[in-house]
Enzyme design. Sequence first.
Site, short mmCIF file in Angstrom:
data_model
loop_
_atom_site.label_atom_id
_atom_site.label_comp_id
_atom_site.label_asym_id
_atom_site.label_seq_id
_atom_site.Cartn_x
_atom_site.Cartn_y
_atom_site.Cartn_z
N TYR A 177 4.75 14.75 11.73
CA TYR A 177 3.45 15.29 11.85
C TYR A 177 3.72 15.90 13.25
O TYR A 177 4.62 15.95 13.98
CB TYR A 177 2.27 14.34 11.86
CG TYR A 177 2.20 13.85 10.49
CD1 TYR A 177 2.13 14.61 9.38
CD2 TYR A 177 2.24 12.45 10.07
CE1 TYR A 177 2.10 13.95 8.03
CE2 TYR A 177 2.00 11.89 9.13
CZ TYR A 177 2.05 13.07 7.93
OH TYR A 177 1.94 12.41 6.43
N ARG A 225 2.53 5.44 17.23
CA ARG A 225 3.41 5.30 15.99
C ARG A 225 4.36 6.25 16.34
O ARG A 225 4.16 7.61 16.47
CB ARG A 225 2.59 5.80 14.83
CG ARG A 225 3.43 5.42 13.59
CD ARG A 225 2.91 4.14 12.99
NE ARG A 225 4.21 3.48 12.05
CZ ARG A 225 3.74 3.44 10.54
NH1 ARG A 225 2.71 4.18 9.94
NH2 ARG A 225 4.50 3.11 9.84
N CYS A 353 4.61 -6.64 -4.41
CA CYS A 353 4.52 -5.20 -4.53
C CYS A 353 5.93 -4.84 -5.28
O CYS A 353 6.98 -5.51 -4.77
CB CYS A 353 4.54 -4.51 -3.13
SG CYS A 353 4.90 -2.87 -3.17
N CYS A 372 -3.14 0.44 -7.23
CA CYS A 372 -1.91 -0.42 -7.03
C CYS A 372 -1.31 -0.73 -8.67
O CYS A 372 -2.25 -1.27 -9.41
CB CYS A 372 -2.23 -1.75 -6.25
SG CYS A 372 -0.70 -2.59 -6.23
N GLU A 423 5.26 -13.61 -28.88
CA GLU A 423 6.28 -12.61 -28.47
C GLU A 423 7.26 -12.61 -29.61
O GLU A 423 8.04 -13.69 -29.75
CB GLU A 423 6.80 -12.70 -27.19
CG GLU A 423 8.23 -12.05 -26.96
CD GLU A 423 7.82 -10.52 -27.09
OE1 GLU A 423 8.89 -9.88 -27.63
OE2 GLU A 423 6.72 -9.85 -26.41
#
Length: 674
Positions: A177, A225, A353, A372, A423
């Site tokens: 940026y 940052r 995650c 998510c 299953e």
Amino acid sequence: MSASSGTRSSALAQPLRIGAVTVANRIMQTAHSKQYSDRVESDRETAYYVRRAEGGCGLFVAGNHFVHPTGSIKGFEDAYRPEGVAASKRMTDAVHDAGAKIFVQLNHHGAQAQADSPDGPRTVYAPSRILSPSTAHATREMDRDDIAGLVEGWALSAENSRAGGFDGVEIHMAHGYLLHQFLSPLYNARTDEYGGDLEGRTRFPREVLRAVRDRVGDDFTVGIRIVANEFHPDGLDGAAMREVIARLRAEARIDFLDLAAGGYHNVHYVFPSSPMPYAWLRDDVAAVKAANPDVPVFGVGAARSVEEAEEVVASGIADMVALTRAQIADPDLGRKLVGAAPVDTSNPGIRHCIRLNQGCLGRGSRGLAMSCTVNPLAGREHERGPRPITDAPQRWIVVGGGPAGMRAAVELAHDGHDVTLLERSAELGGQLRLAGQVPGRESVGLLVDDLVRDLAGAAVDVRLGVPATAALLRDLDADGIVVATGAVAPATTSLALGRAYAGGFPAHGTVDAFAAASDHGSLGHRIVVVDADGTAYAAGIALMLLPHVDELELVTPFETVFPHIGAGYDRPLLLERLGAPGTFRRRTAHRVESLGGREVVVRDVLTGVAATLGEVDTVVAVEPRASVGIDGVRDAAPRVVTIGDAFAPRTIDAAIFEAVELAYDVAGLAVLRG
């Protein structure tokens, strides 16, 4: 570790002084784009942060607040607007009440900004006149007046941020940026006092630092940052970036260093996905901390796993450990890591995650609000609150042990229902098992492990090796049946238009994608993959087969390879990985005219020019998958619901989303697909 014995002994649980504030622990979320707000903070944004503050996160950095109208973007906040102060104060008060601190990131995208703003066309600014690596627009080289205006924009935005109750500001000098662009020779080709050597390239960022500090005073936290390494042969390596940091610190007091890497020239370092190692920035983080022992360093990409986050702090690699996507996936992660009881007691284990970037960054790259893959409640905390335990338990049968079936069974069982999962195969996981074999997508295995653990924790009756027929389901006498039987490679296409074969599919002599992936040793040396799907599923098949052949040629009717993998964050890394072995070829906008012997005749759909591909050992057909159903199941129970790929083949996100929505539907709090 128990909440009573482990909480205070954990290195993660120790408080940390950062400038003028003290945070309660060492767990943070770095700035990330959510697109929950437009121009000013929203109730949706607030609810997202509050839920994670309650879940144990000590520090947030609210991301990408813009400092000037030339950088404003729809779906993001403008820090320069005075009308945003009151909205910010409502949000920061709520976060503080929940026990956390919150900084705000002040940014301008510079060359990465779009030429169309929310209010109309605009100029794209940069240090030099270049083609933007993210948009391909030609930029304007900023003059001294442009620079002075943006220095004031940062100072004004910092002043508004302090008035809005933020505990500190983070000046964004990373990710390609604007301020990073001035620091980097990849963007800055100026020959005046704002370019050239270290002194020149740091001048504009130093002017911003001084102006912000002068405006907010010494009793307010100001940090940056900044990339620890650009990871580009023509850019700044770790040693050069540490020199940049030293020069910036010599100019004005910097209260923390929040580290990052790369830029839009290698965007997979900005938004690392599953092919990237977990601790991808660990060594550079450690080097920055060693060079700056007197200032808090925030460790991004430093933990070898979520479970080993504490080691980052305990070993002195960093002072805070950034677990950003991990806390999107599991809002109680902070409490779990320090041994405290989670807010959501139905989910005591860590929900990992899986780093596919589909629900979070993938949606953001299409202008959609962040969600998510494994936690479809992220960003929906207002509309999807906790579900009560039912006072009228029902008997539910879930058919299918893939992601939709497993998650539906877990959710219904947690709500107090009696759940049996059937299953037909000998193991759970469904197509996740195949997906986890794709090079770079091994992290999918975490989802399988989590769901298997959660089934056991919810006391779901799991029956493997049981093919579910309508007769069997009727005999089980359930109140409800969930059909989550998934999808398979089709025997024939369901596509009415856009097909990949001039004579229709199936074409004689092709091998379906599932068969090829299961027996890649028999494919031969040269294969043709005909892709009429264009999704991550098709890309996964190509990645899986590529190491096992001498040449893979992709033929697709689409104008580009894998068009449904967006041009944003994961696509560049995918193309890099396909091209790296030197054995991948592509023919876009082509259809198969005929197959015969070892030849494949293809034709360009635009020009009509035909070509013959010779010496082909195998032709692999990748068609959109076909749903699998159960004949006669509609009247096998009072309620029969079909979810996931069995309803329409899509993504892991869709499978889990519908499983969770079904639980809200059964609880009377929502309507599935309503």
